[in-house]
Design a protein around this motif. Structure first.
Motif, PDB file in Angstrom:
ATOM      1  N   LYS A 155       8.017 -10.087  38.877  1.00  0.00           N
ATOM      2  CA  LYS A 155       7.507  -8.918  38.357  1.00  0.00           C
ATOM      3  C   LYS A 155       7.632  -7.742  39.598  1.00  0.00           C
ATOM      4  O   LYS A 155       8.215  -6.464  39.623  1.00  0.00           O
ATOM      5  CB  LYS A 155       6.245  -8.674  37.662  1.00  0.00           C
ATOM      6  CG  LYS A 155       6.283  -9.350  36.562  1.00  0.00           C
ATOM      7  CD  LYS A 155       4.826  -9.309  35.716  1.00  0.00           C
ATOM      8  CE  LYS A 155       4.970 -10.174  34.594  1.00  0.00           C
ATOM      9  NZ  LYS A 155       3.520 -10.162  33.931  1.00  0.00           N
ATOM     10  N   ARG A 156       6.992  -8.186  40.808  1.00  0.00           N
ATOM     11  CA  ARG A 156       6.874  -7.292  42.015  1.00  0.00           C
ATOM     12  C   ARG A 156       8.382  -7.193  42.480  1.00  0.00           C
ATOM     13  O   ARG A 156       8.803  -6.028  42.664  1.00  0.00           O
ATOM     14  CB  ARG A 156       6.183  -8.011  43.045  1.00  0.00           C
ATOM     15  CG  ARG A 156       5.957  -7.109  44.291  1.00  0.00           C
ATOM     16  CD  ARG A 156       5.240  -7.754  45.362  1.00  0.00           C
ATOM     17  NE  ARG A 156       6.065  -8.789  46.054  1.00  0.00           N
ATOM     18  CZ  ARG A 156       7.227  -8.387  46.822  1.00  0.00           C
ATOM     19  NH1 ARG A 156       7.520  -7.220  46.983  1.00  0.00           N
ATOM     20  NH2 ARG A 156       7.919  -9.454  47.287  1.00  0.00           N
ATOM     21  N   LEU A 161      10.187  -4.802  40.158  1.00  0.00           N
ATOM     22  CA  LEU A 161       9.883  -3.211  40.309  1.00  0.00           C
ATOM     23  C   LEU A 161      10.459  -2.767  41.605  1.00  0.00           C
ATOM     24  O   LEU A 161      10.798  -1.636  41.541  1.00  0.00           O
ATOM     25  CB  LEU A 161       8.203  -3.349  40.555  1.00  0.00           C
ATOM     26  CG  LEU A 161       7.515  -1.971  41.193  1.00  0.00           C
ATOM     27  CD1 LEU A 161       7.916  -1.047  39.855  1.00  0.00           C
ATOM     28  CD2 LEU A 161       6.055  -2.059  41.251  1.00  0.00           C
ATOM     29  N   ASP A 202       9.374  -6.302  31.255  1.00  0.00           N
ATOM     30  CA  ASP A 202      10.223  -5.049  31.706  1.00  0.00           C
ATOM     31  C   ASP A 202       9.525  -3.687  31.138  1.00  0.00           C
ATOM     32  O   ASP A 202       9.653  -2.922  32.110  1.00  0.00           O
ATOM     33  CB  ASP A 202      11.492  -5.320  31.010  1.00  0.00           C
ATOM     34  CG  ASP A 202      12.472  -6.217  31.785  1.00  0.00           C
ATOM     35  OD1 ASP A 202      12.031  -6.761  32.857  1.00  0.00           O
ATOM     36  OD2 ASP A 202      13.472  -6.596  31.026  1.00  0.00           O
ATOM     37  N   VAL A 221       6.200  -3.873  34.091  1.00  0.00           N
ATOM     38  CA  VAL A 221       6.775  -3.354  35.131  1.00  0.00           C
ATOM     39  C   VAL A 221       7.176  -1.718  35.026  1.00  0.00           C
ATOM     40  O   VAL A 221       7.082  -0.886  36.074  1.00  0.00           O
ATOM     41  CB  VAL A 221       8.277  -3.946  35.527  1.00  0.00           C
ATOM     42  CG1 VAL A 221       9.128  -3.215  36.408  1.00  0.00           C
ATOM     43  CG2 VAL A 221       8.263  -5.333  35.712  1.00  0.00           C
TER      44      VAL A 221
END
Length: 146
Positions: free
Chosen positions: A37-38, A41, A111, A115
């Motif tokens: 997820k990081r 982003l 998503d 994010v």
């Protein structure tokens, strides 16, 4: 037609996102999902390298930041600004295109909600609170205190 091309490309994106999210959920541990997820982003932040956003942030033009955020979110699903003030902007997704497709709840959670919330904060300097509904959601955007 252009609309058919868009629909085909969007359906391909949904299919690829669903397959990759399902695969990653089965393959990765919880801390590895957080790292994914990081990285996602970071990718989205690079894609948002619009110099206008820096000017809007510097001038604290919250309305322009919200409109830029709304414009960016349109590729994912139709979203409507229903009310605005200096302190809060309310947006509604009535019939989410993601949620209308079977097996795509992870795309919604990862998503869009997860994010997407971080993107609103990091790029647009907006705090995003999402309240899911049956076929979409209500999103509250408030300016971050600097």
């Amino acid at each position: 037609s252009d609309q058919e091309k868009y629909k085909s490309a969007y359906n391909n994106w949904l299919w690829m996102a669903r397959c990759s999210h399902d695969y990653l959920a089965d393959l990765l541990k919880q801390d590895e999902v957080a790292e994914y997820k990081r990285l996602l982003l970071q990718l989205y932040k690079r894609q948002q390298g619009n110099p206008d956003l820096a000017i809007y942030r510097m001038l604290k033009n919250q309305t322009a930041l919200v409109k830029a955020w709304l414009y960016e979110m349109q590729w994912m699903t139709p979203i409507e600004l229903t009310s605005s003030s200096d302190a809060q902007f309310i947006c509604v997704v009535h019939d989410c295109k993601i949620l209308q497709t079977a097996g795509t709840i992870r795309i919604c959670r990862v998503d869009c909600r997860n994010v997407g919330t971080a993107l609103a904060r990091k790029v647009y300097h907006l705090n995003r609170v999402t309240t899911p509904t049956n076929h979409g959601c209500t999103i509250s955007l408030t300016p971050l205190d600097d």
